[in-house]
Scaffold this motif. Structure first.
Motif, mmCIF file in Angstrom:
data_model
loop_
_atom_site.group_PDB
_atom_site.id
_atom_site.type_symbol
_atom_site.label_atom_id
_atom_site.label_comp_id
_atom_site.label_asym_id
_atom_site.label_seq_id
_atom_site.Cartn_x
_atom_site.Cartn_y
_atom_site.Cartn_z
ATOM 1 N N SER A 42 -5.999 2.584 14.447
ATOM 2 C CA SER A 42 -7.257 3.003 13.808
ATOM 3 C C SER A 42 -7.560 4.460 14.117
ATOM 4 O O SER A 42 -7.334 4.916 15.240
ATOM 5 N N GLY A 43 -8.091 5.159 13.127
ATOM 6 C CA GLY A 43 -8.482 6.549 13.329
ATOM 7 C C GLY A 43 -9.720 6.852 12.513
ATOM 8 O O GLY A 43 -10.386 5.942 12.012
ATOM 9 N N LYS A 44 -10.022 8.132 12.399
ATOM 10 C CA LYS A 44 -11.214 8.517 11.645
ATOM 11 C C LYS A 44 -10.788 9.123 10.301
ATOM 12 O O LYS A 44 -9.904 9.980 10.266
ATOM 13 N N THR A 45 -11.450 8.687 9.237
ATOM 14 C CA THR A 45 -11.078 9.165 7.905
ATOM 15 C C THR A 45 -11.638 10.556 7.626
ATOM 16 O O THR A 45 -12.811 10.829 7.871
ATOM 17 N N ILE A 46 -10.782 11.415 7.101
ATOM 18 C CA ILE A 46 -11.201 12.759 6.684
ATOM 19 C C ILE A 46 -11.328 12.816 5.172
ATOM 20 O O ILE A 46 -12.229 13.415 4.622
ATOM 21 N N PHE A 47 -10.347 12.199 4.510
ATOM 22 C CA PHE A 47 -10.461 12.099 3.050
ATOM 23 C C PHE A 47 -9.980 10.720 2.625
ATOM 24 O O PHE A 47 -8.894 10.285 2.987
ATOM 25 N N GLN A 48 -10.849 10.042 1.864
ATOM 26 C CA GLN A 48 -10.523 8.679 1.454
ATOM 27 C C GLN A 48 -9.416 8.685 0.416
ATOM 28 O O GLN A 48 -9.398 9.522 -0.472
ATOM 29 N N GLY A 49 -8.542 7.736 0.550
ATOM 30 C CA GLY A 49 -7.442 7.636 -0.398
ATOM 31 C C GLY A 49 -6.356 6.833 0.280
ATOM 32 O O GLY A 49 -6.428 6.588 1.488
ATOM 33 N N ILE A 50 -5.368 6.409 -0.501
ATOM 34 C CA ILE A 50 -4.285 5.622 0.095
ATOM 35 C C ILE A 50 -2.965 6.326 -0.154
ATOM 36 O O ILE A 50 -2.702 6.791 -1.273
ATOM 37 N N ALA A 51 -2.167 6.456 0.899
ATOM 38 C CA ALA A 51 -0.852 7.072 0.740
ATOM 39 C C ALA A 51 0.203 6.112 1.270
ATOM 40 O O ALA A 51 0.014 5.501 2.322
ATOM 41 N N ILE A 93 2.421 1.210 10.398
ATOM 42 C CA ILE A 93 3.817 1.645 10.527
ATOM 43 C C ILE A 93 4.682 0.448 10.165
ATOM 44 O O ILE A 93 4.438 -0.667 10.656
ATOM 45 N N GLU A 94 5.699 0.683 9.344
ATOM 46 C CA GLU A 94 6.573 -0.379 8.830
ATOM 47 C C GLU A 94 5.733 -1.576 8.358
ATOM 48 O O GLU A 94 5.797 -2.677 8.939
ATOM 49 N N PRO A 95 4.883 -1.379 7.333
ATOM 50 C CA PRO A 95 3.960 -2.441 6.905
ATOM 51 C C PRO A 95 4.676 -3.673 6.361
ATOM 52 O O PRO A 95 5.750 -3.560 5.770
ATOM 53 N N GLU A 96 4.036 -4.822 6.588
ATOM 54 C CA GLU A 96 4.592 -6.065 6.050
ATOM 55 C C GLU A 96 4.341 -6.116 4.543
ATOM 56 O O GLU A 96 3.445 -5.433 4.026
ATOM 57 N N ALA A 97 5.113 -7.003 3.871
ATOM 58 C CA ALA A 97 5.085 -7.028 2.403
ATOM 59 C C ALA A 97 3.682 -7.295 1.846
ATOM 60 O O ALA A 97 3.264 -6.673 0.862
ATOM 61 N N ASP A 98 2.921 -8.226 2.486
ATOM 62 C CA ASP A 98 1.603 -8.551 1.920
ATOM 63 C C ASP A 98 0.633 -7.370 2.020
ATOM 64 O O ASP A 98 -0.168 -7.113 1.125
ATOM 65 N N ILE A 99 0.729 -6.588 3.140
ATOM 66 C CA ILE A 99 -0.144 -5.405 3.292
ATOM 67 C C ILE A 99 0.248 -4.362 2.249
ATOM 68 O O ILE A 99 -0.612 -3.754 1.604
ATOM 69 N N LEU A 100 1.551 -4.200 2.073
ATOM 70 C CA LEU A 100 2.038 -3.222 1.099
ATOM 71 C C LEU A 100 1.480 -3.552 -0.283
ATOM 72 O O LEU A 100 0.951 -2.677 -0.989
ATOM 73 N N GLN A 101 1.542 -4.830 -0.618
ATOM 74 C CA GLN A 101 1.055 -5.228 -1.942
ATOM 75 C C GLN A 101 -0.460 -4.990 -2.070
ATOM 76 O O GLN A 101 -0.945 -4.440 -3.059
ATOM 77 N N GLU A 102 -1.192 -5.364 -0.989
ATOM 78 C CA GLU A 102 -2.653 -5.182 -1.007
ATOM 79 C C GLU A 102 -3.009 -3.703 -1.200
ATOM 80 O O GLU A 102 -3.889 -3.353 -1.987
ATOM 81 N N MET A 103 -2.267 -2.850 -0.478
ATOM 82 C CA MET A 103 -2.561 -1.412 -0.552
ATOM 83 C C MET A 103 -2.186 -0.828 -1.919
ATOM 84 O O MET A 103 -2.882 0.041 -2.441
ATOM 85 N N GLN A 104 -1.089 -1.306 -2.481
ATOM 86 C CA GLN A 104 -0.712 -0.825 -3.820
ATOM 87 C C GLN A 104 -1.791 -1.202 -4.827
ATOM 88 O O GLN A 104 -2.151 -0.421 -5.706
ATOM 89 N N GLU A 105 -2.356 -2.418 -4.659
ATOM 90 C CA GLU A 105 -3.425 -2.850 -5.581
ATOM 91 C C GLU A 105 -4.661 -1.966 -5.411
ATOM 92 O O GLU A 105 -5.302 -1.565 -6.375
ATOM 93 N N LYS A 106 -4.996 -1.656 -4.116
ATOM 94 C CA LYS A 106 -6.170 -0.799 -3.870
ATOM 95 C C LYS A 106 -5.969 0.579 -4.493
ATOM 96 O O LYS A 106 -6.886 1.167 -5.059
ATOM 97 N N GLN A 107 -4.736 1.071 -4.357
ATOM 98 C CA GLN A 107 -4.411 2.390 -4.916
ATOM 99 C C GLN A 107 -4.659 2.382 -6.431
ATOM 100 O O GLN A 107 -5.257 3.300 -6.984
ATOM 101 N N GLN A 108 -4.223 1.303 -7.073
ATOM 102 C CA GLN A 108 -4.417 1.152 -8.521
ATOM 103 C C GLN A 108 -5.898 1.137 -8.867
ATOM 104 O O GLN A 108 -6.345 1.761 -9.821
#
Ligand code: PEP
Ligand code: MG
Length: 537
Positions: free
Chosen positions: A5-14, A226-241
């Motif tokens: 966990s850290g502090k957000t400077i600019f919101q977005g997903i990479a 770091i080295e995200p699991e498949a379900d997190i990857l999918q969740e994040m891709q959906e959020k990005q969309q």
């Protein structure tokens, strides 16, 4: 999978691969050497490598920017062959029994000072070149390369900290996100991340072993995977969309006026740090540029930008904005924004030190060069100029006298220029308290809430430990903004906010009720604020 966990400077997903970035070592250590012959040989080898690098750069630049512009690399290679320079390095190694890095750094400093003191403009300009070639040789000796800012593929950059000068040299198209251990949310690197619209997290215990690993920066929740699991990857891709969808909805506001339901018009401008940011300004449909931090131009180079270099930049920005207002702030070097070639002494309190207008009013040649470039460029668009870190009416009078001198010199030389509005930044409590008098002197004020909050609350904006005390909604700051607007309006002086507070969506209504005329924000905030303005009564 690891999660931090850290502090957000600019919101977005990479989502991408990590590149571990080692900060540039600025100080060269002095070490005792027994075998000076071997040390001189080490220097000779490093020098040859540096010359080979320069020849390669010259060939590459000839193809990309033409022979005239590439010539600087040829000159640098020739300078490294200079007999006096080489004798000096070898003498220092042999007579002082010291390491080659130290001998090169000292020679570079000595020669650069000597050139800087010459009367001839050509030789004066060589002062920065000497420092540059010396830095290159030191980098070779210490195993670093100057090409470290170039990445082959887009990366999530992980580093202890990033200086603004490092950040501006990076290729934005190759940066997916920043993650740093240090840094505060009000630092200039953080501001740059927001301007560049790059997701960024700070305050994360970074590890070198992450280099090359797959990762996700979730800038919405402040999490690094770091080295995200498949379900997190999918969740994040959906959020990005989903975020892309939201941006698309906001895009429907492009071309619409920044006006409340009752008809109050607001100038909704954007902040930039370089010419390349203008694309984002236009993409987000800002009505103008409310703050061009011109010092980033100085940070990107290894020498004081010449009048011609600056003129080209200001002209390009003015032309690209096609008649929309472009407010350019004069040099605000100092504090966290340092350039080696100005040789500024180390200070105990740099935020309250020799910076910004204080440098310009004492080194007037630097100031006048910038003003000449600005006025010449004003013919090609709608340029306004503003001055940072003002504390008194006397300073403004001195600035105006210098501006008049510059205009007179341009008249004599046959240059024409446009009608340029002059403004000052309100960043110190002194400027707030004097705003009734100051507003008689200028066309506009731009409130720099980042520094105004720092100086009002006595909280160093660079100190991450103080982030929790840095209350940007502190009533003292809000009352100051109100006072400045009231004083300015009595004297027909318009007022904007260009600090980060201007982009605080929870305050937009309050600022408009206070009577603010302009808000200048990172380009990505333009459309969200337009939405609020248009919904207000
Ligand atoms: C400010 O101080 O609010 C400002 C806009 O200037 P900078 O952040 O560059 O110091
Ligand atoms: Mg400031």
């Amino acid at each position: 999978m690891e999660k931090y966990s850290g502090k957000t400077i600019f919101q977005g997903i990479a989502i991408g691969k990590i590149k571990f970035y080692q900060n540039e070592e600025k100080t060269v250590k002095r070490c005792r050497i027994e075998d000076t012959t071997e040390e001189v040989n080490r220097y000779e080898t490093a020098k040859e490598t540096a010359i080979a690098q320069l020849n390669e750069l010259y060939q590459k630049a000839c193809k990309e920017v033409g022979e005239v512009n590439a010539a600087v690399f040829e000159v640098h290679a020739m300078m490294l062959e200079d007999a006096d320079y080489n004798d000096s390095v070898k003498n220092i190694i042999e007579q002082q029994n010291v390491n080659a890095e130290y001998a090169v750094a000292i020679t570079g400093d000595n020669f650069s000072k000597m050139f800087a003191e010459m009367d001839d403009e050509y030789f004066k300009a060589r002062s920065a070149d000497i420092l540059d070639i010396s830095d290159r040789v030191v980098a070779v000796l210490s195993g670093n390369t100057k090409e470290k800012y170039n990445f082959d593929e887009p990366v999530i950059l992980v580093s202890d900290d990033l200086a603004p000068s490092e950040t501006v040299q990076m290729d934005k198209s190759k940066l997916l996100a920043f993650v740093t251990r240090y840094g505060s949310s009000n630092s200039h690197t953080a501001i740059l991340a927001r301007t560049m619209m790059i997701p960024a997290l700070i305050g994360i215990e970074i590890k070198e072993e992450w280099d090359g690993k797959n990762a996700i920066v979730d800038g919405i929740n402040g999490i690094l995977y770091i080295e995200p699991e498949a379900d997190i990857l999918q969740e994040m891709q959906e959020k990005q969309q989903k975020m892309l969808q939201e941006r698309k909805l906001l895009a429907e506001l492009k071309g619409k006026e920044d006006v409340t339901k009752s008809g109050k018009k607001i100038k909704l401008f954007a902040n930039i740090g370089s010419v390349s940011d203008v694309t984002d300004v236009l993409k987000n449909d800002a009505a103008g540029i409310g703050l061009f931090r011109s010092e980033f131009l100085y940070l990107q180079q290894d020498h004081l930008p010449t009048e011609e270099e600056q003129f080209q930049v200001y002209k390009t920005v003015a032309e690209n904005m096609a008649g929309r207002k472009v407010i350019i702030r004069t040099l605000d070097i100092g504090a966290d924004k340092q350039v080696d070639y100005l040789h500024l002494a180390k200070e105990d309190n740099p935020a309250m030190g020799y910076r910004a207008i204080r440098i310009c009013l004492t080194q007037t040649d630097i100031f006048k060069t910038q003003l000449r470039a600005l006025f010449r460029a004003s013919k090609f668009g709608n340029i306004a100029i503003m001055f940072p870190m003002i504390i008194s009416v006397d300073e403004v009078k001195k600035i105006k006298a210098i501006v008049n001198e510059v205009k007179q010199e341009l008249d004599n030389a046959g240059f024409s220029y446009g009608n340029v509005e002059l403004g000052i930044m309100i960043e110190t409590p002194a400027a707030v308290m004097m705003s009734d008098e100051l507003s008689k002197e200028v066309d506009f004020f731009s409130i720099g809430t980042n520094d105004l909050t720092q100086y009002t609350l006595a909280i160093d904006r660079q100190n991450a430990k103080l982030d929790e005390f840095y209350d940007s909604h502190h009533p003292a700051v809000l009352r100051m903004i109100q006072m400045v607007i009231q004083n300015a309006h009595k004297n027909n002086c318009w007022v904007g906010i260009c600090g980060e507070l201007g982009a605080d969506l929870t305050l937009t209504r309050q600022f408009i009720e206070m009577g603010i005329d302009e808000l200048s924000v990172s380009p990505s905030f333009v459309l969200p604020i337009r939405k609020i303005i248009r919904e207000l009564d």
